[in-house]
Design a protein around this motif. Structure first.
Motif, mmCIF file in Angstrom:
data_model
loop_
_atom_site.group_PDB
_atom_site.id
_atom_site.type_symbol
_atom_site.label_atom_id
_atom_site.label_comp_id
_atom_site.label_asym_id
_atom_site.label_seq_id
_atom_site.Cartn_x
_atom_site.Cartn_y
_atom_site.Cartn_z
ATOM 1 N N MET A 59 42.957 -71.876 -27.384
ATOM 2 C CA MET A 59 41.585 -72.374 -27.378
ATOM 3 C C MET A 59 41.499 -73.678 -26.579
ATOM 4 S SD MET A 59 39.207 -73.630 -30.558
ATOM 5 C CE MET A 59 40.100 -75.186 -30.721
ATOM 6 N N MET A 60 42.479 -74.551 -26.763
ATOM 7 C CA MET A 60 42.489 -75.835 -26.064
ATOM 8 C C MET A 60 42.667 -75.639 -24.553
ATOM 9 S SD MET A 60 41.938 -78.232 -28.276
ATOM 10 C CE MET A 60 42.633 -79.749 -27.635
ATOM 11 N N ILE A 61 43.482 -74.672 -24.151
ATOM 12 C CA ILE A 61 43.662 -74.372 -22.719
ATOM 13 C C ILE A 61 42.339 -73.910 -22.111
ATOM 14 C CG2 ILE A 61 44.736 -72.755 -21.083
ATOM 15 C CD1 ILE A 61 47.230 -72.832 -22.986
ATOM 16 N N ALA A 62 41.657 -73.002 -22.799
ATOM 17 C CA ALA A 62 40.376 -72.493 -22.294
ATOM 18 C C ALA A 62 39.343 -73.614 -22.221
ATOM 19 C CB ALA A 62 39.878 -71.360 -23.189
ATOM 20 N N LEU A 63 39.319 -74.467 -23.231
ATOM 21 C CA LEU A 63 38.364 -75.579 -23.247
ATOM 22 C C LEU A 63 38.679 -76.571 -22.131
ATOM 23 C CD1 LEU A 63 35.990 -77.052 -24.536
ATOM 24 C CD2 LEU A 63 37.607 -78.087 -26.151
ATOM 25 N N ALA A 64 39.946 -76.921 -21.959
ATOM 26 C CA ALA A 64 40.341 -77.864 -20.910
ATOM 27 C C ALA A 64 39.939 -77.352 -19.528
ATOM 28 C CB ALA A 64 41.847 -78.121 -20.967
ATOM 29 N N ASN A 65 40.029 -76.048 -19.328
ATOM 30 C CA ASN A 65 39.635 -75.466 -18.041
ATOM 31 C C ASN A 65 38.144 -75.631 -17.764
ATOM 32 O OD1 ASN A 65 42.111 -74.599 -16.994
ATOM 33 N ND2 ASN A 65 42.087 -72.797 -18.304
ATOM 34 N N LYS A 66 37.337 -75.687 -18.812
ATOM 35 C CA LYS A 66 35.889 -75.831 -18.652
ATOM 36 C C LYS A 66 35.447 -77.296 -18.581
ATOM 37 C CE LYS A 66 33.785 -71.650 -20.229
ATOM 38 N NZ LYS A 66 32.969 -71.457 -19.046
ATOM 39 N N CYS A 67 36.276 -78.193 -19.089
ATOM 40 C CA CYS A 67 35.897 -79.606 -19.159
ATOM 41 C C CYS A 67 36.060 -80.319 -17.821
ATOM 42 C CB CYS A 67 36.739 -80.317 -20.220
ATOM 43 S SG CYS A 67 36.272 -79.873 -21.901
ATOM 44 N N THR A 68 35.200 -81.292 -17.588
ATOM 45 C CA THR A 68 35.312 -82.121 -16.383
ATOM 46 C C THR A 68 36.302 -83.263 -16.594
ATOM 47 O OG1 THR A 68 33.438 -83.460 -17.106
ATOM 48 C CG2 THR A 68 32.964 -81.607 -15.633
ATOM 49 N N SER A 69 36.576 -83.585 -17.863
ATOM 50 C CA SER A 69 37.475 -84.687 -18.191
ATOM 51 C C SER A 69 38.297 -84.324 -19.415
ATOM 52 C CB SER A 69 36.648 -85.947 -18.471
ATOM 53 O OG SER A 69 37.444 -86.968 -19.026
ATOM 54 N N VAL A 70 39.611 -84.577 -19.350
ATOM 55 C CA VAL A 70 40.509 -84.371 -20.487
ATOM 56 C C VAL A 70 41.360 -85.629 -20.616
ATOM 57 C CG1 VAL A 70 42.388 -82.989 -21.467
ATOM 58 C CG2 VAL A 70 40.595 -81.871 -20.114
ATOM 59 N N GLU A 71 41.347 -86.210 -21.817
ATOM 60 C CA GLU A 71 42.125 -87.415 -22.068
ATOM 61 C C GLU A 71 42.967 -87.236 -23.328
ATOM 62 O OE1 GLU A 71 39.973 -91.359 -20.876
ATOM 63 O OE2 GLU A 71 38.515 -90.045 -21.829
ATOM 64 N N ARG A 72 44.151 -87.825 -23.285
ATOM 65 C CA ARG A 72 45.035 -87.863 -24.463
ATOM 66 C C ARG A 72 45.053 -89.298 -24.953
ATOM 67 N NH1 ARG A 72 51.103 -88.282 -25.479
ATOM 68 N NH2 ARG A 72 51.310 -87.202 -27.467
ATOM 69 N N ILE A 73 44.915 -89.479 -26.254
ATOM 70 C CA ILE A 73 44.949 -90.809 -26.847
ATOM 71 C C ILE A 73 46.259 -90.954 -27.615
ATOM 72 C CG2 ILE A 73 43.786 -92.444 -28.379
ATOM 73 C CD1 ILE A 73 42.096 -91.614 -25.938
ATOM 74 N N PHE A 74 46.988 -92.002 -27.294
ATOM 75 C CA PHE A 74 48.243 -92.312 -27.987
ATOM 76 C C PHE A 74 48.221 -93.800 -28.313
ATOM 77 C CE2 PHE A 74 52.791 -93.373 -28.101
ATOM 78 C CZ PHE A 74 53.187 -92.479 -29.091
ATOM 79 N N CYS A 75 48.333 -94.131 -29.592
ATOM 80 C CA CYS A 75 48.271 -95.533 -30.043
ATOM 81 C C CYS A 75 46.987 -96.211 -29.562
ATOM 82 C CB CYS A 75 49.492 -96.309 -29.586
ATOM 83 S SG CYS A 75 51.021 -95.706 -30.300
ATOM 84 N N GLY A 76 45.905 -95.466 -29.532
ATOM 85 C CA GLY A 76 44.625 -96.015 -29.111
ATOM 86 C C GLY A 76 44.468 -96.173 -27.617
ATOM 87 N N ILE A 77 45.486 -95.781 -26.863
ATOM 88 C CA ILE A 77 45.459 -95.944 -25.407
ATOM 89 C C ILE A 77 45.171 -94.601 -24.740
ATOM 90 C CG2 ILE A 77 46.807 -96.613 -23.373
ATOM 91 C CD1 ILE A 77 48.486 -98.357 -25.361
ATOM 92 N N PRO A 78 44.146 -94.556 -23.890
ATOM 93 C CA PRO A 78 43.803 -93.292 -23.221
ATOM 94 C C PRO A 78 44.723 -93.012 -22.032
ATOM 95 C CG PRO A 78 42.278 -94.987 -22.543
ATOM 96 C CD PRO A 78 43.180 -95.621 -23.585
ATOM 97 N N MET A 79 45.037 -91.731 -21.872
ATOM 98 C CA MET A 79 45.767 -91.271 -20.708
ATOM 99 C C MET A 79 44.964 -90.136 -20.081
ATOM 100 S SD MET A 79 49.664 -91.181 -22.129
ATOM 101 C CE MET A 79 49.301 -90.827 -23.843
ATOM 102 N N LYS A 80 44.532 -90.338 -18.863
ATOM 103 C CA LYS A 80 43.723 -89.319 -18.194
ATOM 104 C C LYS A 80 44.626 -88.150 -17.790
ATOM 105 C CE LYS A 80 40.030 -88.813 -14.909
ATOM 106 N NZ LYS A 80 39.056 -88.318 -15.854
ATOM 107 N N ILE A 81 44.271 -86.957 -18.253
ATOM 108 C CA ILE A 81 45.015 -85.743 -17.932
ATOM 109 C C ILE A 81 44.289 -85.004 -16.801
ATOM 110 C CG2 ILE A 81 45.884 -83.545 -18.831
ATOM 111 C CD1 ILE A 81 47.148 -85.999 -20.211
ATOM 112 N N LYS A 82 42.978 -84.989 -16.900
ATOM 113 C CA LYS A 82 42.146 -84.290 -15.888
ATOM 114 C C LYS A 82 40.923 -85.133 -15.612
ATOM 115 C CE LYS A 82 39.538 -80.003 -15.316
ATOM 116 N NZ LYS A 82 39.098 -78.800 -15.987
#
Length: 130
Positions: free
Chosen positions: A107-130
């Motif tokens: 589900m997350m793969i399909a959603l990420a493909n549709k999203c214009t932006s994907v970010e991962r948050i680690f320790c409150g810090i964003p990491m841009k994936i897409k």
């Protein structure tokens, strides 16, 4: 559409509220018992609960979410989806939990493909994936 994911208690929701200047009143909290979403809210929080509810009903979370998005494309384009990352750690012994984890990932793969932006948050810090 935007997607934010990360581990438990990493500050995903706080980050989204602050970055996009959204109030707590504009957050829909997914239930682990009912696979539903209120797309009138700007943030859909707890996609792992949504996928768990789908799994327990014998439905595909990927299919249900993609159907919801495609039938509401005009509204969904402004939504921020937030999910806990359940892909790391020990593989569950329980068959249902393993299936949930696998289907949530799809589900997350399909959603990420549709999203214009994907970010991962680690320790409150964003990491841009897409």
């Amino acid at each position: 559409m935007k997607m934010i994911f990360g581990g438990a208690y990493q500050g995903k929701l706080e980050y989204a509220l602050k970055k996009y200047n959204i109030s707590e009143d504009d957050v829909f909290y997914c239930s682990s018992e009912m696979p539903e979403m209120d797309l009138s809210k700007r943030i859909i929080y707890g996609l792992e609960n949504f996928s768990w509810a789908c799994e327990n009903k014998g439905d595909s979370p990927e299919k249900i979410l993609m159907d919801i998005i495609s039938s509401n494309e005009d509204i969904a384009s402004d939504i921020i989806f937030i999910s806990e990352d359940i892909s790391c750690g020990l593989v569950p012994m329980d068959k249902t939990e393993r299936s949930w984890r696998e289907n949530h990932g799809r589900m997350m793969i399909a959603l990420a493909n549709k999203c214009t932006s994907v970010e991962r948050i680690f320790c409150g810090i964003p990491m841009k994936i897409k």
